[in-house]
Design an enzyme around this catalytic site. Structure first.
Site, mmCIF file in Angstrom:
data_model
loop_
_atom_site.group_PDB
_atom_site.id
_atom_site.type_symbol
_atom_site.label_atom_id
_atom_site.label_comp_id
_atom_site.label_asym_id
_atom_site.label_seq_id
_atom_site.Cartn_x
_atom_site.Cartn_y
_atom_site.Cartn_z
ATOM 1 N N VAL A 105 12.854 18.296 -3.389
ATOM 2 C CA VAL A 105 13.492 19.807 -3.876
ATOM 3 C C VAL A 105 12.261 20.636 -3.954
ATOM 4 C CG1 VAL A 105 14.814 20.925 -5.504
ATOM 5 C CG2 VAL A 105 15.149 18.714 -5.203
ATOM 6 N N LYS B 149 19.989 18.764 -2.665
ATOM 7 C CA LYS B 149 18.995 18.879 -3.531
ATOM 8 C C LYS B 149 19.580 19.178 -5.189
ATOM 9 C CE LYS B 149 15.861 21.114 0.125
ATOM 10 N NZ LYS B 149 15.267 22.303 0.581
#
Length: 815
Positions: A609, A682
């Site tokens: 992420v 994510k």
């Protein structure tokens, strides 16, 4: 008087013997010398093999004998002028003829007794010492020869005879009292019983010969000349960073030699220790090198650990059962039966409850020991008072050795902690009351890792070596390797981290180098590698079994993500930018986290992420500090942000997506980004790291893409579909203009629900001015209520993603 002993490698060939002669001649200018020599290199093994073949009725023993004869005749011819060779060559031939007679006897009788074996093995030293003595006379007339059998007397314990020091010392002293030669050459290893029968002092016994003579004549010192620069902090063949030990005590040297430091034969120290005669270990091939000086001299206390050594081929035998508790004589019976079978016990440990006793012996003795022990405790075993002995083979003993260890607390804890962090399982532990030695039994497959890990911890200024196995060398992988190459020296000098890339793999090729790949030419080396194979890659990593191993996944491949558990179970850290594993089924995500804790193998995925942004690390710290995440709003796709920031009336959607791929902002398959699945993964990872349980199909994915675009099966077809549906994307853009908004692909989590989709962002929103390929995340927590915690920065691109992977690797190095 000084005693010099030269080992087999020092007299392996005429070139080496010339070096020996130079050393002897130079030292003879200063004082009288006794030169003790071993057999030529490999000759003792050849003699042993020839005798075994002869006893087995194999006539090929004659070929070995011919090779031995040629080896010695050639050496003699090298040093003696032709005019003087005749009588000397005849002498060599007489010795070889005697040897041949003995071997013929073994062949005819079909047996090889211990007594005959000792006589046959003695020929190696008899031949080498004779040749070296004659060669020395060519340059030093005042030199002589003495047969060690005439002055070193033993019992009849063939193979490893026990010296009668009272008789031997007198004979040696008497000989040298009347001897006037400046140099006397003597064969090592061999001796004779009082009644004149040939005996040997054990393999490596030439050192012992030299020590016996040194003690008998009160020599000024004993020099052991070999092929290395002294005793090392560890075996340099296994630990490349091992260093020579300049000064060491008799006791420390004895411990190290007992535990496999083959530079010195263990019994050597006793005869000189009594007389306080120092031993100097020197290198024949680097005579100017300092070497190792062994004495009882007080030394400045620096590192309390002097060396790390090991003994291979160990079997652990455990005898246990309630019938041993409080019963006197159990240990006596155990050791007595082993003594009767002539089995040497190398390692002993016993539970304080007296419920079990554990011993370490050589693998070669294990079957005999098991049978003998079970037989002597047969009654107790039948009565279920004692269990049949447990036998574990193929183990190894490792030992920390140091005279000053007793004055330093925590060394054993440091040793076991270091091994534990590298998943080296300890089967048994022993520490003597002198605290000069801490020993542990481990599996022999872990020896290299254990020795290198301990050496790094105790001798290398806390430099930590990280061994990387990298899969995926595309845009991000290439930048990652470039960054390692650039920062390697800085990391070693400033963070004490030594980074080595051991393996590289792409979809076609893989290349391994145990000593570390030369990063200047990694592309070329990779092309010379073998075909890529994930299963073989895993097995190679396991087989190498290197300390501080890290598997680095720089792919977006699902099958690669399924291999993580294989690495974690072997204490191999995993660093990945591949989001698939952490966004897979929740149970798999939790399993990987559990394996990481269970096997002490870091599992780091910061780049899942936000590329190089510290988003996941921030979440972990929030949760660890007791905060609770209640809401997340984020723009998590640098590629989508780049696309929508550049998509306008002057640039078609097709062209902007193409440009994002060229600049490395999208995945190789751009549908992964444009479908929203990448963003969904994510936000799912952030939700899970925040402590919530969620699956990917629970996230509402509101796609802005026409179904036909997402259903294409190739990148070419996909880009054609973008042209076909250009009006669809223009309509979305015009709607954003009409609302005075900007297009952002937003992920949100609140009240246990999550969604991802394209949003119209008004001017007063924090996401409105998010430029280029940047990411932004807002965390609303119990502590950050009115003003959320905000993280913002570049969230895509090969260089920043590579730097995030690099940062995870450094985190492991700093643990």
């Amino acid at each position: 008087m000084k005693i010099l002993k030269f080992g087999g490698t020092s007299v392996a060939n005429p070139q080496n013997i010339k070096l020996v002669l130079d050393i002897v001649i130079n030292k003879a200018k200063e004082e009288k010398l006794v030169v003790v020599v071993s057999a030529f290199s490999k000759v003792t093994d050849m003699l042993q093999l020839a005798s075994q073949k002869a006893a087995a009725g194999d006539e090929s023993f004659k070929d070995i004998l011919a090779e031995i004869e040629k080896k010695h005749l050639d050496a003699l011819k090298e040093f003696i002028p032709v005019s003087e060779q005749s009588s000397l060559l005849s002498h060599i031939k007489r010795i070889v003829n005697h040897l041949e007679t003995l071997l013929d006897g073994c062949f005819l009788l079909g047996e090889l007794s211990a007594r005959t074996s000792d006589t046959i093995l003695s020929f190696g030293e008899l031949l080498s010492s004779y040749i070296i003595s004659e060669a020395l006379k060519q340059n030093l007339k005042n030199s002589g020869y003495k047969d060690s059998r005439e002055v070193i007397k033993t019992d009849h314990h063939f193979g490893k005879a026990i010296v009668n020091f009272e008789v031997s010392n007198q004979l040696i002293a008497d000989f040298f009292a009347s001897n006037e030669n400046q140099v006397v050459v003597m064969p090592g290893f061999i001796a004779a019983s009082i009644d004149g029968i040939n005996t040997t002092l054990g393999r490596g016994g030439s050192d012992y010969t030299a020590a016996i003579i040194a003690g008998a004549v009160n020599a000024s010192d004993l020099e052991i000349w070999t092929d290395v620069n002294g005793m090392f902090t560890a075996n340099p063949k296994i630990v490349k960073q091992a260093q020579p030990i300049a000064f060491i005590s008799y006791q420390e040297a004895m411990e190290l030699s007992h535990f496999g430091a083959k530079v010195l034969y263990p019994p050597t120290i006793q005869p000189v220790l009594r007389k306080n005669i120092p031993i100097h270990i020197k290198n024949t091939f680097e005579p100017e090198a300092e070497g190792t000086y062994i004495s009882n001299q007080e030394m400045a206390h620096t590192n309390p650990v002097k060396g790390i050594s090991h003994i291979d081929n160990i079997t652990l035998i455990t005898l246990e059962g309630p019938g041993m508790i409080g019963v006197t004589g159990s240990s006596k019976r155990l050791f007595e039966v082993l003594s009767h079978e002539s089995i040497n016990v190398i390692f002993i440990t016993q539970a304080s409850s007296e419920h079990s006793i554990c011993i370490g012996i050589l693998n070669s003795d294990s079957d005999i020991a098991e049978e003998a022990i079970n037989k002597v405790f047969e009654i107790e075993i039948l009565q279920n008072k004692i269990d049949p002995c447990i036998v574990e083979k193929n183990l190894c003993i490792i030992a920390l050795v140091g005279e000053n260890m007793k004055n330093h607390q925590g060394l054993s804890g440091r040793m076991f902690s270091t091994l534990g962090k590298n998943n080296v399982n300890i089967r048994a532990i022993a520490q003597g009351a002198s605290e000069r030695n801490i020993s542990a039994v481990i599996n022999e497959r872990d020896v290299k890792k254990a020795l290198n890990t301990l050496h790094e911890n105790f001798f290398e200024e806390n430099t930590k070596q990280l061994n990387l196995f990298v899969m995926g060398v595309g845009n991000v992988g290439e930048k990652f390797i470039e960054q390692i190459h650039q920062q390697k020296k800085f990391l070693k000098d400033n963070l004490k981290i030594n980074l080595r890339v051991i393996a590289l793999s792409n979809s076609r090729k893989m290349y391994f180098d145990e000593d570390g790949i030369a990063l200047k030419e990694w592309q070329f080396l990779l092309e010379t590698g073998e075909p890529a194979d994930k299963e073989k890659f895993i097995s190679n990593v396991k087989e190498l079994n290197l300390r501080n191993s890290i598997f680095v996944d720089i792919t977006a491949n699902e099958s690669v993500s399924k291999t993580y558990e294989h690495y974690l179970k072997r204490n191999i850290a995993v660093v990945t930018c591949n989001k698939i594993a952490c966004a897979s089924e929740y149970d798999n995500y939790k399993k990987l986290k559990k394996l990481s804790r269970q096997f002490n193998a870091p599992f780091l995925f910061e780049t899942n992420v936000g590329a190089g942004l510290p988003i996941i690390d921030t979440v972990k710290n929030l949760i660890a500090s007791g905060d609770k995440v209640n809401k997340i709003q984020a723009v998590l796709s640098g590629s989508l942000n780049f696309i929508f920031n550049n998509f306008d009336e002057n640039n078609t959607f097709h062209d902007v997506v193409k440009e994002a791929g060229v600049q490395g902002f999208t995945e190789p398959d751009p549908k992964i980004d444009l479908s929203g699945i990448d963003v969904a993964r994510k936000i799912l990872i952030l939700i899970r790291e925040s402590g919530y349980k969620m699956e990917i199909d629970q996230i509402a994915n509101e796609s802005f893409m026409p179904a036909e675009c997402l259903e294409t099966t190739s990148n070419e077809a996909f880009f054609e579909s973008l042209v076909k549906h250009a009006s669809h994307f223009e309509t979305i853009y015009k709607e954003a203009l009409s609302k005075e908004s900007r297009l952002k692909y937003v992920a949100q989590f609140e009240n246990g629900k999550a969604n991802v989709g394209l949003r119209f962002i008004p001017k007063d929103h924090p996401f409105y001015n998010l430029e280029g390929k940047d990411n932004i995340v807002l965390f609303f927590t119990d502590r950050y209520v009115d003003q959320p915690l905000l993280i913002k920065g570049a969230g895509a691109g090969a260089a920043v993603t590579a730097s995030g992977i690099f940062a995870d690797v450094i985190r492991i190095g700093n643990v």
